[in-house]
Write an enzyme that holds these catalytic residues in place. Structure first.
Site, mmCIF file in Angstrom:
data_model
loop_
_atom_site.group_PDB
_atom_site.id
_atom_site.type_symbol
_atom_site.label_atom_id
_atom_site.label_comp_id
_atom_site.label_asym_id
_atom_site.label_seq_id
_atom_site.Cartn_x
_atom_site.Cartn_y
_atom_site.Cartn_z
ATOM 1 N N TYR A 180 -13.890 -10.956 4.623
ATOM 2 C CA TYR A 180 -14.543 -11.423 5.849
ATOM 3 C C TYR A 180 -15.915 -11.503 5.614
ATOM 4 C CZ TYR A 180 -15.696 -6.997 7.936
ATOM 5 O OH TYR A 180 -16.157 -5.768 8.313
ATOM 6 N N ARG B 143 -22.726 -12.552 -0.757
ATOM 7 C CA ARG B 143 -21.624 -11.410 -0.668
ATOM 8 C C ARG B 143 -20.270 -11.835 -0.522
ATOM 9 N NH1 ARG B 143 -22.486 -6.959 3.797
ATOM 10 N NH2 ARG B 143 -21.844 -8.570 5.138
ATOM 11 N N ARG C 134 6.710 -12.308 1.009
ATOM 12 C CA ARG C 134 6.052 -10.898 0.931
ATOM 13 C C ARG C 134 6.425 -10.415 -0.325
ATOM 14 N NH1 ARG C 134 6.818 -5.568 1.277
ATOM 15 N NH2 ARG C 134 4.733 -4.630 2.092
ATOM 16 N N HIS D 230 4.151 -7.616 -3.530
ATOM 17 C CA HIS D 230 2.718 -7.238 -3.772
ATOM 18 C C HIS D 230 2.285 -8.174 -4.785
ATOM 19 C CE1 HIS D 230 4.268 -3.762 -1.681
ATOM 20 N NE2 HIS D 230 3.245 -2.973 -1.905
ATOM 21 N N LEU E 4 2.960 8.514 0.043
ATOM 22 C CA LEU E 4 3.888 8.178 0.996
ATOM 23 C C LEU E 4 5.107 8.918 0.943
ATOM 24 C CD1 LEU E 4 4.079 5.894 3.448
ATOM 25 C CD2 LEU E 4 5.648 4.850 1.959
HETATM 26 N N1 PLP Z 1 5.000 4.619 -1.841
HETATM 27 C C1 PLP Z 1 4.593 3.650 -1.569
HETATM 28 C C2 PLP Z 1 3.004 3.235 -1.631
HETATM 29 C C3 PLP Z 1 5.450 2.765 -0.943
HETATM 30 O O1 PLP Z 1 4.760 1.388 -0.453
HETATM 31 C C4 PLP Z 1 6.705 2.800 -0.759
HETATM 32 C C5 PLP Z 1 7.663 1.833 -0.129
HETATM 33 O O2 PLP Z 1 7.297 0.729 0.122
HETATM 34 C C6 PLP Z 1 7.413 4.106 -1.449
HETATM 35 C C7 PLP Z 1 6.421 5.105 -1.751
HETATM 36 C C8 PLP Z 1 8.874 4.535 -1.384
HETATM 37 O O3 PLP Z 1 9.168 4.524 0.113
HETATM 38 P P1 PLP Z 1 10.478 4.545 0.770
HETATM 39 O O4 PLP Z 1 11.447 5.091 -0.373
HETATM 40 O O5 PLP Z 1 10.546 5.094 2.055
HETATM 41 O O6 PLP Z 1 11.013 3.008 0.764
#
Ligand code: PLP
Length: 287
Positions: A33, A52, A100, A102, A207
């Site tokens: 943006y 930019r 969706r 990645h 995560l």
């Molecule tokens: N790490 C990332 C960055 C994720 O995006 C995901 C799932 O989308 C996981 C790990 C795996 O998480 P889960 O087993 O809860 O799907």
């Protein structure tokens, strides 16, 4: 006066302005943006913001959706239609709307372009400037909180795209110490050369995968030795087996890392068994 937004080629009332729920800005923060100040209906620091913007788009490899001239017309028209004399004009460009996933969408997916403009009370800002304002220091965590399942996934998108361009399926992210944190959308695991199952402990930098937790349960059930401890890229390359886990992938055996064969280059027995056990249990317990 009702406000107006520019959305992908049309000027529409702000209350009707919308982009797809599959817009990658919404799904992944996959966009950029710019904000220009508006003085007397005109764009301030025009060149700096345009330069930019072009740089940000180039860095993210988002195709520049229109010429600088056309974009300038859009910005000025957005300002005019909102009758802004003193204020701001906001521009957002995303990688567009697509199913969706990645990695980058198919070439030809049109970037989304949105512009809005609003008035700013410069008298009020001047009064504030005469008094001055306070600042609070905060730790710079942009973005160290990978434990939060945020939609701010741009680094993950770029990592996944790099993997796909290199002929790999998933990317494993590596921290400044050379330790694997996690996959771009999965948790990373190895069976190290001592036969121990290894996965990183859950700090702020990964995560807390739900599938990861289910696999931990299975390991305990099967009496397999576990070490929740980070591993280096070299340890991963020397591992007997490797795999990653996520709700979308279940448990996926990994047969090479950076082109280096893992084990004998085939899904290993532990990963294969864990995948089967996981699927059986998940299916049985699904509600
Ligand atoms: N790490 C990332 C960055 C994720 O995006 C995901 C799932 O989308 C996981 C790990 C795996 O998480 P889960 O087993 O809860 O799907």
């Amino acid at each position: 006066m009702s406000r107006v937004a520019y959305v992908n080629g049309a000027y529409v009332p702000l209350s009707d302005a919308s982009v797809s729920v599959e817009d990658r800005g919404f799904q992944f923060a996959d966009g950029v943006y710019e904000v220009w100040s508006v003085f007397d209906g005109k764009l301030a620091d025009y060149e700096g913001h345009m330069t930019r913007l072009a740089r940000s788009l180039t860095e993210l490899r988002i195709p520049i959706p229109m010429t600088r001239q056309s974009l300038t017309v859009v910005l000025k028209e957005t300002i005019r239609r909102n009758r802004v004399r003193e204020g701001i004009v906001y521009l957002q460009v995303t990688r567009g709307a697509a199913r969706r996933d990645h990695p980058f969408p198919a070439p030809g997916t049109l970037p989304s372009v949105v512009a809005t403009s609003r008035s700013v009370d410069f008298q009020k800002a001047e009064a504030m400037a005469r008094k001055g304002v306070a600042v609070l220091t905060q730790p710079d965590i942009r973005w160290g909180r990978c434990d939060i399942k945020t939609v701010g996934l741009l680094p993950n998108v770029l990592a996944k795209q790099a993997a796909r361009e290199a002929g790999a399926y998933e990317a494993w992210m590596v921290d400044e110490l050379g330790l694997v944190t996690e996959g771009s959308s999965t948790n990373a695991w190895i069976i190290d050369k001592n036969g121990k199952v290894r996965t990183r402990d859950t700090q702020a930098n990964i995560l807390r995968g739900v599938t990861r937790a289910a696999i931990l349960d299975l390991l305990a059930q099967e009496g397999l030795e576990l070490e929740e401890r980070p591993f280096t890229v070299d340890e991963a390359k020397e591992a007997k087996e490797a795999f990653f886990t996520a709700a979308g992938a279940f448990l996926m055996p990994t047969v090479s890392i950076d082109g280096v064969k893992i084990g004998d280059g085939k899904p290993g027995p532990v990963a294969t068994k864990l995948r089967r056990l996981y699927l059986e249990r998940a299916r049985e317990e699904a509600i």
